[in-house]
Design a protein around this motif. Structure first.
Motif, PDB file in Angstrom:
ATOM      1  N   LEU A  59      30.955  42.939  26.812  1.00 53.02           N
ATOM      2  CA  LEU A  59      30.196  43.634  27.853  1.00 53.02           C
ATOM      3  C   LEU A  59      28.790  43.951  27.362  1.00 53.02           C
ATOM      4  CD1 LEU A  59      32.932  45.998  29.319  1.00 53.02           C
ATOM      5  CD2 LEU A  59      31.917  44.009  30.414  1.00 53.02           C
ATOM      6  N   PHE A  88      39.327  51.539  29.508  1.00 53.00           N
ATOM      7  CA  PHE A  88      38.113  52.346  29.509  1.00 53.00           C
ATOM      8  C   PHE A  88      38.452  53.819  29.307  1.00 53.00           C
ATOM      9  CE2 PHE A  88      37.002  48.531  31.719  1.00 53.00           C
ATOM     10  CZ  PHE A  88      35.692  48.292  31.342  1.00 53.00           C
ATOM     11  N   ALA A  92      38.932  53.522  34.673  1.00 53.29           N
ATOM     12  CA  ALA A  92      38.345  52.583  35.631  1.00 53.29           C
ATOM     13  C   ALA A  92      39.403  51.826  36.419  1.00 53.29           C
ATOM     14  CB  ALA A  92      37.390  51.600  34.923  1.00 53.29           C
ATOM     15  N   TYR A  94      41.030  50.622  39.781  1.00 53.88           N
ATOM     16  CA  TYR A  94      40.437  50.415  41.106  1.00 53.88           C
ATOM     17  C   TYR A  94      41.079  51.414  42.071  1.00 53.88           C
ATOM     18  CZ  TYR A  94      39.377  46.107  38.650  1.00 53.88           C
ATOM     19  OH  TYR A  94      38.981  45.202  37.715  1.00 53.88           O
ATOM     20  N   HIS A  96      41.122  51.844  45.211  1.00 47.28           N
ATOM     21  CA  HIS A  96      41.646  51.423  46.506  1.00 47.28           C
ATOM     22  C   HIS A  96      42.898  50.573  46.368  1.00 47.28           C
ATOM     23  CE1 HIS A  96      38.829  48.527  44.909  1.00 47.28           C
ATOM     24  NE2 HIS A  96      39.456  47.589  45.578  1.00 47.28           N
ATOM     25  N   MET A  97      43.272  50.254  45.141  1.00 39.43           N
ATOM     26  CA  MET A  97      44.452  49.414  44.957  1.00 39.43           C
ATOM     27  C   MET A  97      45.612  50.271  44.444  1.00 39.43           C
ATOM     28  SD  MET A  97      43.039  46.038  43.070  1.00 39.43           S
ATOM     29  CE  MET A  97      41.428  45.354  43.374  1.00 39.43           C
ATOM     30  N   PHE A 105      45.871  42.418  39.456  1.00 34.96           N
ATOM     31  CA  PHE A 105      44.513  41.877  39.625  1.00 34.96           C
ATOM     32  C   PHE A 105      44.076  40.920  38.519  1.00 34.96           C
ATOM     33  CE2 PHE A 105      39.800  42.340  39.839  1.00 34.96           C
ATOM     34  CZ  PHE A 105      39.648  41.752  41.081  1.00 34.96           C
ATOM     35  N   ASN A 109      43.498  36.395  38.600  1.00 41.91           N
ATOM     36  CA  ASN A 109      42.250  35.719  38.249  1.00 41.91           C
ATOM     37  C   ASN A 109      42.432  34.653  37.180  1.00 41.91           C
ATOM     38  OD1 ASN A 109      40.847  37.408  40.005  1.00 41.91           O
ATOM     39  ND2 ASN A 109      40.680  38.985  38.441  1.00 41.91           N
ATOM     40  N   LYS A 141      48.795  55.123  44.564  1.00 42.79           N
ATOM     41  CA  LYS A 141      47.373  54.895  44.304  1.00 42.79           C
ATOM     42  C   LYS A 141      46.982  55.706  43.059  1.00 42.79           C
ATOM     43  CE  LYS A 141      45.659  52.624  48.041  1.00 42.79           C
ATOM     44  NZ  LYS A 141      45.251  53.283  49.277  1.00 42.79           N
ATOM     45  N   ARG A 157      47.536  47.343  32.796  1.00 40.03           N
ATOM     46  CA  ARG A 157      46.614  46.359  33.364  1.00 40.03           C
ATOM     47  C   ARG A 157      45.994  45.512  32.258  1.00 40.03           C
ATOM     48  NH1 ARG A 157      41.447  48.347  36.718  1.00 40.03           N
ATOM     49  NH2 ARG A 157      40.799  49.037  34.665  1.00 40.03           N
TER      50      ARG A 157
ATOM     51  N   GLN B 203      31.548  51.097  36.053  1.00 39.65           N
ATOM     52  CA  GLN B 203      32.675  50.741  35.210  1.00 39.65           C
ATOM     53  C   GLN B 203      33.682  49.838  35.937  1.00 39.65           C
ATOM     54  OE1 GLN B 203      34.645  54.078  33.180  1.00 39.65           O
ATOM     55  NE2 GLN B 203      33.639  53.281  31.385  1.00 39.65           N
ATOM     56  N   TYR B 204      33.750  49.965  37.271  1.00 37.32           N
ATOM     57  CA  TYR B 204      34.655  49.088  38.004  1.00 37.32           C
ATOM     58  C   TYR B 204      34.237  47.631  37.835  1.00 37.32           C
ATOM     59  CZ  TYR B 204      36.254  53.348  40.249  1.00 37.32           C
ATOM     60  OH  TYR B 204      36.758  54.592  40.473  1.00 37.32           O
ATOM     61  N   ASP B 206      32.586  46.459  35.193  1.00 39.77           N
ATOM     62  CA  ASP B 206      32.949  46.077  33.828  1.00 39.77           C
ATOM     63  C   ASP B 206      34.432  45.730  33.774  1.00 39.77           C
ATOM     64  OD1 ASP B 206      30.462  46.311  32.805  1.00 39.77           O
ATOM     65  OD2 ASP B 206      30.728  48.313  31.952  1.00 39.77           O
ATOM     66  N   ALA B 207      35.230  46.556  34.453  1.00 39.07           N
ATOM     67  CA  ALA B 207      36.672  46.300  34.474  1.00 39.07           C
ATOM     68  C   ALA B 207      36.951  44.946  35.129  1.00 39.07           C
ATOM     69  CB  ALA B 207      37.386  47.410  35.228  1.00 39.07           C
ATOM     70  N   ALA B 208      36.209  44.657  36.195  1.00 41.04           N
ATOM     71  CA  ALA B 208      36.412  43.378  36.885  1.00 41.04           C
ATOM     72  C   ALA B 208      36.039  42.214  35.978  1.00 41.04           C
ATOM     73  CB  ALA B 208      35.578  43.336  38.160  1.00 41.04           C
ATOM     74  N   LYS B 217      35.342  37.242  44.447  1.00 40.84           N
ATOM     75  CA  LYS B 217      36.480  38.152  44.455  1.00 40.84           C
ATOM     76  C   LYS B 217      36.027  39.582  44.159  1.00 40.84           C
ATOM     77  CE  LYS B 217      41.238  37.079  43.418  1.00 40.84           C
ATOM     78  NZ  LYS B 217      42.104  36.420  42.459  1.00 40.84           N
ATOM     79  N   ARG B 221      37.167  41.978  46.866  1.00 43.80           N
ATOM     80  CA  ARG B 221      38.281  42.833  46.462  1.00 43.80           C
ATOM     81  C   ARG B 221      37.827  44.169  45.894  1.00 43.80           C
ATOM     82  NH1 ARG B 221      43.279  40.696  44.927  1.00 43.80           N
ATOM     83  NH2 ARG B 221      43.790  42.894  44.816  1.00 43.80           N
ATOM     84  N   ILE B 222      36.565  44.238  45.451  1.00 42.67           N
ATOM     85  CA  ILE B 222      36.125  45.491  44.829  1.00 42.67           C
ATOM     86  C   ILE B 222      34.957  46.117  45.587  1.00 42.67           C
ATOM     87  CG2 ILE B 222      35.131  46.501  42.734  1.00 42.67           C
ATOM     88  CD1 ILE B 222      36.868  44.445  41.209  1.00 42.67           C
ATOM     89  N   PRO B 225      35.857  46.936  49.564  1.00 45.94           N
ATOM     90  CA  PRO B 225      36.745  48.090  49.734  1.00 45.94           C
ATOM     91  C   PRO B 225      36.122  49.408  49.289  1.00 45.94           C
ATOM     92  CG  PRO B 225      37.907  46.302  48.656  1.00 45.94           C
ATOM     93  CD  PRO B 225      36.492  45.887  48.745  1.00 45.94           C
ATOM     94  N   LEU B 226      35.387  49.365  48.174  1.00 44.97           N
ATOM     95  CA  LEU B 226      34.786  50.608  47.698  1.00 44.97           C
ATOM     96  C   LEU B 226      33.655  51.054  48.613  1.00 44.97           C
ATOM     97  CD1 LEU B 226      34.712  50.065  43.836  1.00 44.97           C
ATOM     98  CD2 LEU B 226      36.168  51.604  45.131  1.00 44.97           C
ATOM     99  N   HIS B 312      39.320  52.640  52.725  1.00 43.50           N
ATOM    100  CA  HIS B 312      40.136  53.153  51.639  1.00 43.50           C
ATOM    101  C   HIS B 312      39.616  54.487  51.176  1.00 43.50           C
ATOM    102  CE1 HIS B 312      42.086  49.281  51.498  1.00 43.50           C
ATOM    103  NE2 HIS B 312      40.887  48.786  51.710  1.00 43.50           N
ATOM    104  N   TYR B 313      40.492  55.339  50.961  1.00 42.57           N
ATOM    105  CA  TYR B 313      40.272  56.700  50.463  1.00 42.57           C
ATOM    106  C   TYR B 313      39.097  57.421  51.085  1.00 42.57           C
ATOM    107  CZ  TYR B 313      36.555  55.000  47.390  1.00 42.57           C
ATOM    108  OH  TYR B 313      35.397  54.460  46.892  1.00 42.57           O
TER     109      TYR B 313
END
Lengths: 370, 313
Positions: A59, A88, A92, A94, A96-97, A105, A109, A141, A157, B203-204, B206-208, B217, B221-222, B225-226, B312-313
């Motif tokens: 990163l 993290f 981190a 998600y 909404h999932m 997820f 991929n 959630k 994850r 960070q989302y 970075d996570a992706a 995607k 997907r991220i 929705p967010l 969402h949320y």
């Protein structure tokens, strides 16, 4: 998968374009992380431990040096293709999932040969969930989970895709004390079960010492010492490492060596053969003191804290660099509270000498470098 | 809770706003409802002391009016076409703007310009861009000059299209309107979505990256929705704005609400309301306004219902 860091360096340019005070976050880091081990990167904040972790993850790009996974040079490889799992600090997840979707997820991929069918993915997701014991929570959630549960989801994850390397950034910092103890054991167990080379970052020396196979102590971007936790504790390479490891912290005195003897103040406290005459900084572990009515080191007694198995004696000494000296003595010994002073002899292997200016370790007598 | 002794103070501080709202918002709304049910109302006759029949006459007038269904159709077409297009475009532009560093501020300003520009003025510019001017001769009209759009079409070897002038087709008119409305609606949506994007925790992403998610995607997907609360907001306000479409048509076609040979062809419901007002049919205008309110209410309720499942949320 072993990880090799070769002259790894990260320089952050200064924000102010006119000034040249760039920040060297990581300076020339060389280390070979053996396959299947749990490594703790340890240091105070701003020491470059997280930066190192993020460079391993891809990163952040290193300014110089190389990173190898096994024999493969991954320095230029993007994060997506490194096959790492990263947990993290704030997890981190998600938001909404659901838990299940979060764990699925990374599996969705996967490309090429690694591509899985839906059933395989589900199986793998549940496998990872069972490993961290959250298979009951798959349809929740993240916002409906406690901190500890979220942390497990984050680990699941990261583990689901069978990463080559697992990286954890301050994995326990958001948990309360009890959960922290429990979770660190769990991280250890999971790491043992999976055998994945794991690097984790922490500023908590106790955490690092308790579960790591090896710890790397860093300060201001420079590696101070690498070794097994017990070795690093027993034989710190310099004053910083000595001070950083251990609770209660090490007691530090001004001292001097004269004719093979160590003096603290006017008191001759110990033989230190082979050390030439000079001013030194003396570090004494709290467990390095032995109560002795005729002992050479005399301190002013402040108070005694009873801790059950042990007692902790708080005293002061004018040559001490800390405001108080804390020694830990077996509770069998009786301390005369009425007395104004307390006298000690020292256990030589719990006493470390450091160069007064460079703060490097000065070895003496039998306690050779391990 | 405010101490009851202090409450009069709270009311005192609120008073200026409340008074203004009562005079300029609440009273007109009540009055609109009253007028909508007052048949054959006329201000002059009212001043003379005439009393009017109360009933649904104005509503049947509006619905029975020959142009009503056409106006409704045009309004619907403009709404249904422009809201999704502008939302998707705004989303893509916002994501792109968020992704770049150099020139971001400059581009942001450029994209925001339509928002601060008068829509009638923009309409006139669009009029010039899509225009065909200078027809000479009646039997064999010879066109001398085109707007820039037709110039571009010709440059790429196409034939010019009569977008908005006499003899133009309705689809061409509507296409121009859609382009105009989408372009005009973009800045606000980009602004809202960009704000939303910047509040998403990096960070989302970075996570992706760690999860090796491909770009599309990450978007579907991220990011989406967010961003869904912002998207819902933009869509709902977009529909509300769309049903009130009027100025864009006036801007491009003028008050005729259509090309010269077919005036009123592009009339919308708001257009109808203004027409009624101009003809001193205050009651009918009020009724049309209430009908429009009803339509917007229903569409918004549907929107909220849909977004409940999607946001969402």
């Amino acid at each position: 998968m072993k990880i090799v860091l070769e002259n790894l360096t990260k320089v952050f340019p200064s924000r102010n374009k006119k000034s040249n005070d760039e920040v060297i976050a990581v300076n020339n880091f060389n280390f070979e992380i053996p396959d299947g081990k749990l490594i703790g990167l340890l240091g105070p904040s701003g020491c470059g431990k997280s930066t190192t972790l993020y460079m391993i993850s891809g990163l952040q790009k290193p300014t110089g040096g190389k990173i190898f996974f096994g024999d493969e040079d991954v320095t230029e490889l993007s994060t997506e293709r490194r096959g790492i799992g990263l947990v993290f600090q704030n997890y981190a997840l998600y938001p909404h999932m659901t838990v299940k979707q979060n764990i699925l997820f990374p599996l969705q991929n996967l490309k090429g040969e690694e591509k899985m069918t839906k059933d395989q993915m589900l199986e793998r997701a549940y496998e990872a969930a069972r490993l961290v014991q959250i298979d009951e929570l798959m349809d929740r959630k993240p916002s409906e989970l406690s901190g500890g549960q979220q942390q497990r989801v984050a680990i699941a994850r990261a583990l689901a895709k069978m990463p080559r390397v697992l990286l954890l950034d301050e994995p326990l910092s958001n948990l309360d004390a009890r959960l922290r103890l429990q979770t660190r054991e769990e991280i250890r167990r999971i790491q043992k079960e999976t055998g994945i080379t794991t690097v984790f970052v922490t500023h908590d020396q106790e955490e690092a010492m308790s579960i790591s196979d090896m710890i790397v102590v860093m300060k201001l971007g420079v590696v101070q010492q690498i070794g097994e936790p017990q070795n690093v504790y027993d034989s710190p390479a310099n004053l910083f490492v000595a001070k950083f490891l251990g609770t209660p912290p090490i007691n530090v005195f001004r001292g001097r060596v004269q004719g093979g003897k160590l003096f603290i103040g006017e008191a001759e406290v110990m033989d230190v053969q082979g050390v030439k005459d000079q001013a030194v900084t003396v570090g004494i572990r709290p467990e390095g003191f032995v109560l002795d009515e005729n002992g050479p080191l005399s301190c002013k007694l402040s108070n005694v804290e009873v801790m059950g198995r042990d007692v902790s004696i708080v005293s002061t000494h004018e040559e001490s660099l800390n405001p108080i000296i804390r020694s830990i003595i077996n509770a069998d010994h009786k301390v005369n509270l009425a007395s104004e002073t307390v006298r000690y002899t020292l256990k030589p292997h719990k006493v470390f000498l450091f160069h007064a200016e460079t703060e490097d370790r000065i070895y003496f007598g039998k306690t050779e470098e391990a | 809770m405010v101490d009851s002794k202090q409450q009069w103070k709270a009311w005192l501080y609120l008073a200026p706003a409340i008074v203004l709202l009562l005079i300029f918002t609440v009273w007109p709304i009540i009055n609109t409802v009253v007028l909508a049910f007052t048949e054959k109302y006329s201000t002059l006759a009212n001043t003379g002391g005439t009393s009017f029949r109360i009933g649904f006459g104005n509503f049947t007038d509006v619905v029975g009016y020959s142009g009503f269904l056409d106006a409704l159709k045009i309004t619907m077409i403009l709404c249904v076409a422009t809201v999704p297009i502008s939302t998707i475009l705004a989303l893509l532009i916002a994501v792109a703007l968020n992704a770049i560093k150099p020139l971001r501020k400059a581009l942001q300003t450029i994209f925001f310009l339509p928002y601060v520009t008068n829509s009638i003025a923009i309409g006139m510019v669009f009029n010039a861009m899509f225009n065909m001017i200078g027809k000479i001769g009646i039997r064999r009209p010879k066109i001398q000059s085109f707007g820039i759009i037709n110039d571009i079409i010709r440059f790429f070897g196409g034939t010019e299209i009569n977008w908005i002038n006499t003899g133009s087709d309705e689809w061409a008119n509507i296409l121009v309107l859609i382009i105009y409305i989408v372009w005009n609606a973009l800045p606000f949506k980009i602004l809202v979505l960009l704000g939303g994007l910047q509040s998403i925790n990096k960070q989302y992403y970075d996570a992706a990256k760690v999860d090796a998610a491909p770009r599309w995607k990450v978007l579907t997907r991220i990011t989406v929705p967010l961003l869904s609360p912002m998207i819902a907001y933009v869509v709902i306000t977009g529909f509300i704005g769309g049903f009130k479409e009027y100025t864009s048509i006036v801007g491009i076609f003028g008050e005729t609400m259509g090309p010269p040979h077919d005036a009123g062809r592009l009339n919308t419901i708001v257009g109808m309301i203004y027409d009624s007002l101009e003809n001193n049919l205050v009651g009918r205008a009020s009724a049309a306004a209430l009908i429009l309110f009803g339509i917007i209410l229903i569409v918004t309720l549907i929107n909220l219902q849909v977004s409940k499942k999607r946001v969402h949320y």
